[in-house]
Enzyme design. Structure first.
Site, PDB file in Angstrom:
ATOM      1  N   TRP A  78     -11.974   2.620   8.204  1.00  0.00           N
ATOM      2  CA  TRP A  78     -10.917   1.649   8.127  1.00  0.00           C
ATOM      3  C   TRP A  78     -10.977   0.861   9.363  1.00  0.00           C
ATOM      4  O   TRP A  78     -10.623  -0.518   9.106  1.00  0.00           O
ATOM      5  CB  TRP A  78      -9.583   2.452   8.218  1.00  0.00           C
TER       6      TRP A  78
ATOM      7  N   ASP B  36      -3.312   0.426  13.257  1.00  0.00           N
ATOM      8  CA  ASP B  36      -3.210   0.706  12.013  1.00  0.00           C
ATOM      9  C   ASP B  36      -2.916   2.184  11.882  1.00  0.00           C
ATOM     10  O   ASP B  36      -3.519   3.207  12.202  1.00  0.00           O
ATOM     11  CB  ASP B  36      -4.501   0.609  11.191  1.00  0.00           C
TER      12      ASP B  36
ATOM     13  N   LYS C 186       0.272   7.500   2.358  1.00  0.00           N
ATOM     14  CA  LYS C 186      -0.160   8.933   3.092  1.00  0.00           C
ATOM     15  C   LYS C 186       1.231   9.710   3.539  1.00  0.00           C
ATOM     16  O   LYS C 186       1.391  10.654   3.190  1.00  0.00           O
ATOM     17  CB  LYS C 186      -0.892   8.478   4.239  1.00  0.00           C
TER      18      LYS C 186
HETATM   19  C1  LIG Z   1      -5.867   4.805   3.428  1.00  0.00           C
HETATM   20  C2  LIG Z   1      -6.063   3.946   4.836  1.00  0.00           C
HETATM   21  C3  LIG Z   1      -6.169   2.508   4.363  1.00  0.00           C
HETATM   22  C4  LIG Z   1      -6.161   1.624   3.256  1.00  0.00           C
HETATM   23  O1  LIG Z   1      -4.807   1.656   2.842  1.00  0.00           O
HETATM   24  P1  LIG Z   1      -4.551   0.727   1.553  1.00  0.00           P
HETATM   25  O2  LIG Z   1      -2.859   0.565   1.616  1.00  0.00           O
HETATM   26  O3  LIG Z   1      -5.262   1.325   0.404  1.00  0.00           O
HETATM   27  O4  LIG Z   1      -5.158  -0.863   1.993  1.00  0.00           O
HETATM   28  C5  LIG Z   1      -6.331   1.787   5.759  1.00  0.00           C
HETATM   29  N1  LIG Z   1      -6.187   2.354   7.022  1.00  0.00           N
HETATM   30  C6  LIG Z   1      -6.055   3.702   7.161  1.00  0.00           C
HETATM   31  C7  LIG Z   1      -6.144   4.466   8.418  1.00  0.00           C
HETATM   32  C8  LIG Z   1      -5.963   4.748   5.977  1.00  0.00           C
HETATM   33  O5  LIG Z   1      -5.852   6.054   5.886  1.00  0.00           O
END
Ligand SMILES: *Cc1c(COP(=O)(O)O)cnc(C)c1O
Length: 361
Positions: free
Chosen positions: A102, A173, A197
């Site tokens: 990511w 993030d 999540k």
């Molecule tokens: C799942 C995830 C993403 C991607 O998220 P989307 O909402 O599908 O764009 C980005 N960063 C992390 C750390 C993730 O776990």
């Protein structure tokens, strides 16, 4: 109705209490004779839902008024682009810490728009099993922010804490560990998270940013990609993701009833320990993440004997333990223990790990 223990990394398990309330609200919301996703977002009910969710976040995570809270769409992946678009002027730079897939994607998007953006750490050589000490990273003078991924969903690593002062403001993030423990927002200039999540369904992205950032607006950007426009319109510049906000609202109240983020941290530590203990106590399982970088949210491990992988997953399914297959990049197994995973699920997985080892180890 039968519910099993769902260890999927995302979309992920939600509290059963929340789902039950949601099922009702979808049919009828606040005695209006219609469901929550059938109503105009300009009604007092939906405006109230949104503003209540913002106050719940402020209280739960201790977010002061100098930070703006936005409900956006496009997932965390759109934030990979929106962050550099909004925070950097042409020619300005930012530093990126690469600790997994990511963060690589975040860096890639930033470089498309601002080719001078730089990677200041890469965990690639350690197969992303270890996180750097943020205080020891050499940042570039003139860089506007340091981008990190707080929890690396695929590799099972998580920063244990954040430095009080760094030369650069942090952008994080937090998609896979937001609200899993208390948050000191003052360590960050901006955080973002896809909801699927730890917060609710996909389709909603939470962004919390310092209001200072809104003053340096980029009026040359497409309107929908401007933080200042979403902020000026209380996240209702266009139709907001009402369904996601509705579920988020229920999840936030659920968190509050369980002792808030302090309560979550205690139980999350207990949950993760059940799985790590079973891995550490064996010569049969091998944890992927370095101990000091281990995540509370995603536990990753391999079997010493990879030929047993299929048996492991099949046996797990028989015990109603689902979603344990690791990401294809790491292989092996991953148990995602987000806030909504009950401790009973972790006890059951702990017991299965030990039974499986007894049988095949
Ligand atoms: C799942 C995830 C993403 C991607 O998220 P989307 O909402 O599908 O764009 C980005 N960063 C992390 C750390 C993730 O776990």
């Amino acid at each position: 109705m039968k519910r099993i223990y769902n260890f999927s990394a995302g979309p992920a398990t939600l509290p059963v209490e929340v789902l039950a309330q949601a099922a009702t609200g979808i049919q009828e919301f606040q005695n209006r004779g219609m469901g929550v996703i059938e109503m105009s977002h300009r009604t007092p009910e939906i405006e109230g839902l949104t503003s209540e969710s913002i106050s719940l976040i402020r209280t739960l995570a201790d977010i002061p008024d100098d930070y703006e809270i936005l409900f956006l769409q496009g997932g965390a992946s759109l934030q990979f682009a929106m962050v550099p678009m909004n925070l950097l002027q042409p020619g300005e730079i930012a530093d990126y810490v690469t600790t997994g897939v990511w963060s690589e994607k975040a860096l890639h998007e930033a470089m498309l728009l601002h080719p001078a953006v730089r990677e200041v750490f890469s965990g690639k050589d350690s197969q992303f099993a270890e996180l750097p000490d943020l205080e020891k990273i050499t940042t570039h003078s003139g860089a506007k922010y340091l981008h990190i991924t707080s929890n690396n969903t695929i590799y099972g690593t998580q920063f244990p804490d954040y430095p009080k002062s760094l030369p650069l403001p942090i952008v994080a993030d937090m998609s896979s560990d937001i609200f899993c423990r208390p948050l000191n927002i003052h360590s960050f200039q901006l955080i973002y998270a896809g909801a699927q999540k730890n917060l609710g369904p996909s389709g909603l992205t939470l962004v919390i940013l310092h209001k200072e950032l809104l003053r340096k607006k980029r009026t040359d950007l497409p309107t929908m990609l401007r933080y200042d426009v979403h902020a000026a319109n209380q996240s209702m510049y266009n139709t907001p993701p009402v369904f996601g906000i509705f579920i988020l609202n229920l999840v936030l109240k659920w968190l509050q009833d369980r002792g808030g983020l302090q309560g979550m941290e205690l139980i999350n530590k207990e949950k993760a320990k059940l799985i790590y203990d079973a891995i550490d106590g064996s010569g049969f399982y091998i944890g992927h993440a370095a101990k000091k970088s281990r995540s509370l949210m995603n536990v990753t491990w391999n079997l010493r004997d990879k030929k047993l992988e299929r048996e492991f997953l099949e046996g797990a399914k028989e015990r109603d333990l689902d979603g344990l297959k690791g990401h294809r990049l790491v292989g092996g197994f991953r148990a995602s223990l987000y806030n909504a995973m009950p401790i009973e699920g972790c006890r059951e997985l702990n017991s299965y790990l030990m039974d499986f080892e007894k049988r095949y180890g």
